[in-house]
Scaffold this motif. Structure first.
Motif, PDB file in Angstrom:
ATOM      1  N   ARG A  10     -23.520 -14.613 -11.340  1.00  0.00           N
ATOM      2  CA  ARG A  10     -24.345 -13.667 -12.387  1.00  0.00           C
ATOM      3  C   ARG A  10     -24.652 -12.328 -11.695  1.00  0.00           C
ATOM      4  O   ARG A  10     -24.871 -11.439 -12.236  1.00  0.00           O
ATOM      5  CB  ARG A  10     -25.181 -14.653 -12.845  1.00  0.00           C
ATOM      6  N   VAL A  11     -25.010 -12.665 -10.402  1.00  0.00           N
ATOM      7  CA  VAL A  11     -25.584 -11.634  -9.559  1.00  0.00           C
ATOM      8  C   VAL A  11     -24.691 -10.550  -9.054  1.00  0.00           C
ATOM      9  O   VAL A  11     -24.542  -9.330  -9.455  1.00  0.00           O
ATOM     10  CB  VAL A  11     -26.563 -12.000  -8.475  1.00  0.00           C
ATOM     11  N   ILE A  12     -23.545 -11.155  -8.519  1.00  0.00           N
ATOM     12  CA  ILE A  12     -22.508 -10.258  -7.749  1.00  0.00           C
ATOM     13  C   ILE A  12     -21.281 -10.030  -8.818  1.00  0.00           C
ATOM     14  O   ILE A  12     -20.654  -8.922  -8.779  1.00  0.00           O
ATOM     15  CB  ILE A  12     -21.947 -10.696  -6.347  1.00  0.00           C
ATOM     16  N   GLY A  13     -20.997 -10.983  -9.432  1.00  0.00           N
ATOM     17  CA  GLY A  13     -20.042 -11.060 -10.621  1.00  0.00           C
ATOM     18  C   GLY A  13     -18.489 -11.188  -9.768  1.00  0.00           C
ATOM     19  O   GLY A  13     -17.585 -10.703 -10.141  1.00  0.00           O
ATOM     20  N   CYS A  14     -18.494 -12.286  -8.996  1.00  0.00           N
ATOM     21  CA  CYS A  14     -17.301 -12.502  -8.093  1.00  0.00           C
ATOM     22  C   CYS A  14     -16.279 -13.382  -9.203  1.00  0.00           C
ATOM     23  O   CYS A  14     -16.834 -13.914 -10.271  1.00  0.00           O
ATOM     24  CB  CYS A  14     -17.560 -13.289  -6.699  1.00  0.00           C
ATOM     25  N   ALA A  70     -26.829 -12.352   2.742  1.00  0.00           N
ATOM     26  CA  ALA A  70     -25.421 -12.347   3.183  1.00  0.00           C
ATOM     27  C   ALA A  70     -24.441 -12.178   2.068  1.00  0.00           C
ATOM     28  O   ALA A  70     -23.347 -11.162   2.206  1.00  0.00           O
ATOM     29  CB  ALA A  70     -25.315 -13.574   3.833  1.00  0.00           C
ATOM     30  N   PHE A  71     -24.508 -12.704   0.888  1.00  0.00           N
ATOM     31  CA  PHE A  71     -23.564 -12.757  -0.017  1.00  0.00           C
ATOM     32  C   PHE A  71     -23.445 -11.127  -0.759  1.00  0.00           C
ATOM     33  O   PHE A  71     -22.570 -10.925  -0.993  1.00  0.00           O
ATOM     34  CB  PHE A  71     -23.639 -14.074  -1.126  1.00  0.00           C
ATOM     35  N   GLY A  72     -24.591 -10.694  -0.856  1.00  0.00           N
ATOM     36  CA  GLY A  72     -24.593  -9.366  -1.229  1.00  0.00           C
ATOM     37  C   GLY A  72     -24.055  -8.242  -0.389  1.00  0.00           C
ATOM     38  O   GLY A  72     -23.575  -7.208  -0.740  1.00  0.00           O
ATOM     39  N   GLN A  73     -23.937  -8.556   0.776  1.00  0.00           N
ATOM     40  CA  GLN A  73     -23.287  -7.663   1.965  1.00  0.00           C
ATOM     41  C   GLN A  73     -21.869  -8.050   2.050  1.00  0.00           C
ATOM     42  O   GLN A  73     -20.928  -7.008   2.052  1.00  0.00           O
ATOM     43  CB  GLN A  73     -23.720  -7.998   3.154  1.00  0.00           C
TER      44      GLN A  73
END
Length: 592
Positions: free
Chosen positions: A322-326, A295-298
């Motif tokens: 770390r994964v998305i960089g928000c 969900a967060f990746g979308q």
């Protein structure tokens, strides 16, 4: 030179050498301070700050000083006002200063290793930003480490310093990317005695389940599972319902070789029936971590702004930062406030509509507090329309499923509820979870869900579990009794610690400020095959002194108490073994 170079926290015996070296370097050599007849330079933060020392055998080589945020003051306060440098008011800021190396060792790896040791120590205490004063002559060394000037210079005696800062995440990335080969070489050569791991995990997140390494992740021989007390993860202490065991045992060979329903249709139908929800509002997942990543990746991008509770479940910070960089902010929960969410303060924090997503874990892991559903409903109702709320209810069964916001999530496009069947239903190994969202949102997430994402044994087990609510209700009630007894026994075992019960299947133990660190306690308990969770990397609020302990059955709880009591006896000041305890493996999340 690096072989047998030791990195450790300073002992009381080191302090006289530290003060003498400071005098020789900063008074006699560099002229920052006036020399004095005692030949010693002391510091106004001595006694509160932390010194890390590099030594080779009995020969001390250099040191570095760290000032943690819970002191509420920094050396920089003498030179720069908070108005001039607002980052000094940040809750998770560590100051790094007085990196000093004996002259004969300045061409060695001592200085870079001390800087790296400081970074790892700060990360192990939940630090997220570093501030430092770097001598202008050595600016290149600090820039190579990833620190950046903030635009302030400081004059002290004959020296000029540049004020530098950097996020712990970025500094760690620089260390791993630019200097990985050197660090890998030094890892085998340096005697690392800090209570922080030498390097982070490859993915940057210390997930839970370290206890499984003691059993054997290659599954070659699982007999060790009977000796290991896995109180570092929040798996249920009780067995799944009889119906779960029956459906799996009926034809396990068939369940293992047969492809499951593509979209977990039967499981979703059972969830809809039990929870009184429309099936079109549901999305299946192989545990809540699967749903979080998907969900967060979308929904999120590096431009997205996210608000997290702090302390909070570490997977959310890992995915967003770390994964998305928000762009991530934190809503602070305080021990002095009982770790409770202040509704008015949270409402004020989100009122301007800056956040794309607010994450609320309820009950909150690791603080163990529950926010009443009525308060959250009114908070969400008053929040801006553009802000989406993610409510994680992985442990709600231990409180009351009537407190769920799932019905709101099924109709309000701003609200999503994530619920795991792992912890509450004793199915952690099965990996089954679901998400509740307004049908259009749920439909889009289902479209991005791989087929057969939840295994056939997991679907069968989850359906059987949902059909036996009485079994689990009795186990949840029994968990509360076991937790209360465990809390009383731990408090009785050592009157210097503070024991705080959660509303679910764990409690926390906070060690005294003059006692061992949480990491040392965790490591010492492992000698007894008892695995606890060091909460230090999750948040600076824990000050490196709090462990989380999962509730187990009566026999294993007794082993936890015994191991804890023995460890505290060994680790108290003056114990011969205290200084030689190797680094622990600190953790920040738990599998769901």
């Amino acid at each position: 030179m690096e072989r047998n170079l030791q990195l450790r926290a300073a002992t009381p015996e080191d302090l006289d050498w530290i003060h003498a070296l400071r005098h020789r370097v900063y008074a006699q050599e560099l002229g920052q301070h006036a020399p004095n007849s005692a030949g010693r330079l002391r510091d106004g933060l001595d006694g509160d700050n932390v010194y890390l020392v590099a030594a080779r055998g009995e020969v001390r080589i250099g040191f570095i000083s760290l000032t943690p945020p819970w002191l509420k003051r920094y050396a920089l306060d003498k030179y720069v006002s908070r108005g001039e440098l607002p980052l000094l008011d940040e809750d998770d800021l560590f100051e790094v200063r007085i990196l000093t190396v004996e002259p004969r060792w300045r061409a060695s790896a001592a200085a870079p290793l001390l800087m790296y040791a400081a970074l790892r120590w700060i990360a192990s205490r939940g630090g997220r930003r570093v501030v430092a004063m770097g001598r202008t002559e050595l600016l290149a060394m600090y820039l190579a480490a990833g620190l950046q000037p903030v635009g302030h210079t400081v004059r002290s005696g004959a020296l000029t310093f540049e004020v530098l800062t950097g996020s712990v995440t970025e500094l760690t990335r620089v260390a791993m990317d630019r200097h990985r080969a050197t660090l890998n070489r030094l890892r085998a050569q340096v005697d690392w005695r800090l209570d922080a791991p030498f390097a982070p995990r490859a993915d940057g997140c210390e997930h839970g389940g370290v206890s499984f390494t003691a059993i054997g992740t290659d599954f070659h021989d699982l007999d060790r599972r009977h000796q290991v007390v896995a109180a570092d993860v929040l798996d249920a202490w009780f067995s799944p319902a009889p119906g779960v065991r029956a459906v799996l045992a009926d034809d396990l060979e068939w369940a293992a070789r047969t492809s499951p329903p593509t979209g977990a249709e039967g499981l979703l139908a059972e969830i809809a029936r039990v929870r009184a929800l429309p099936v079109e509002a549901l999305v299946p997942g192989a545990g809540s971590s699967d749903l979080i990543f998907r969900a967060f990746g979308q929904w999120l991008t590096p431009q997205s702004r996210v608000l997290l509770l702090d302390p909070g479940y570490g997977e959310y910070a890992h995915v967003t930062e770390r994964v998305i960089g928000c762009r991530v902010s934190r809503f602070r929960l305080r021990r002095d406030d009982g770790w409770r969410i202040d509704r008015d303060q949270l409402s004020a924090a989100v009122q301007d509509g800056r956040y794309d997503l607010v994450v609320v874990v309820n009950p909150n892991n690791p603080t163990g507090r529950h926010a009443p559903a009525a308060e959250l409903r009114s908070l969400i109702a008053a929040a801006p329309e553009r802000t989406r709320w993610w409510i994680d209810e992985a442990y709600l069964g231990y409180v009351d499923m009537g407190e769920s916001l799932a019905d709101l999530a099924a109709t309000d496009p701003r609200v999503v509820v994530c619920s795991s069947l792992s912890k509450m239903y004793a199915l952690s190994g099965m990996r089954a979870a679901y998400l509740v969202a307004e049908p259009a949102t749920a439909r889009e997430l289902r479209r991005r869900t791989p087929p057969w994402s939840v295994s056939l044994p997991a679907q069968m087990a989850a359906v059987a579990a949902l059909r036996d609510p009485e079994h689990y209700r009795s186990r949840w009630l029994r968990t509360h009794a076991l937790r209360r007894q465990l809390a009383a026994d731990l408090a009785g075992a050592d009157d210097t610690v503070t024991v705080e019960e959660a509303v679910a299947n764990w409690l926390t133990v906070t060690l005294p400020s003059d006692g061992p660190s949480a990491a040392q306690l965790v490591q010492e308990c492992r000698r007894s095959d008892v695995y606890l969770r060091d909460l230090s990397p999750m948040s600076c609020e824990y000050q490196g002194r709090t462990v989380r302990i999962a509730v187990r059955d009566t026999a294993e709880n007794a082993r936890i108490v015994s191991a804890f009591q023995q460890a505290m006896a060994v680790l108290r000041p003056g114990s011969a073994r205290r200084a030689s305890i190797p680094a622990s493996v600190s953790t920040t999340g738990s599998s769901r």
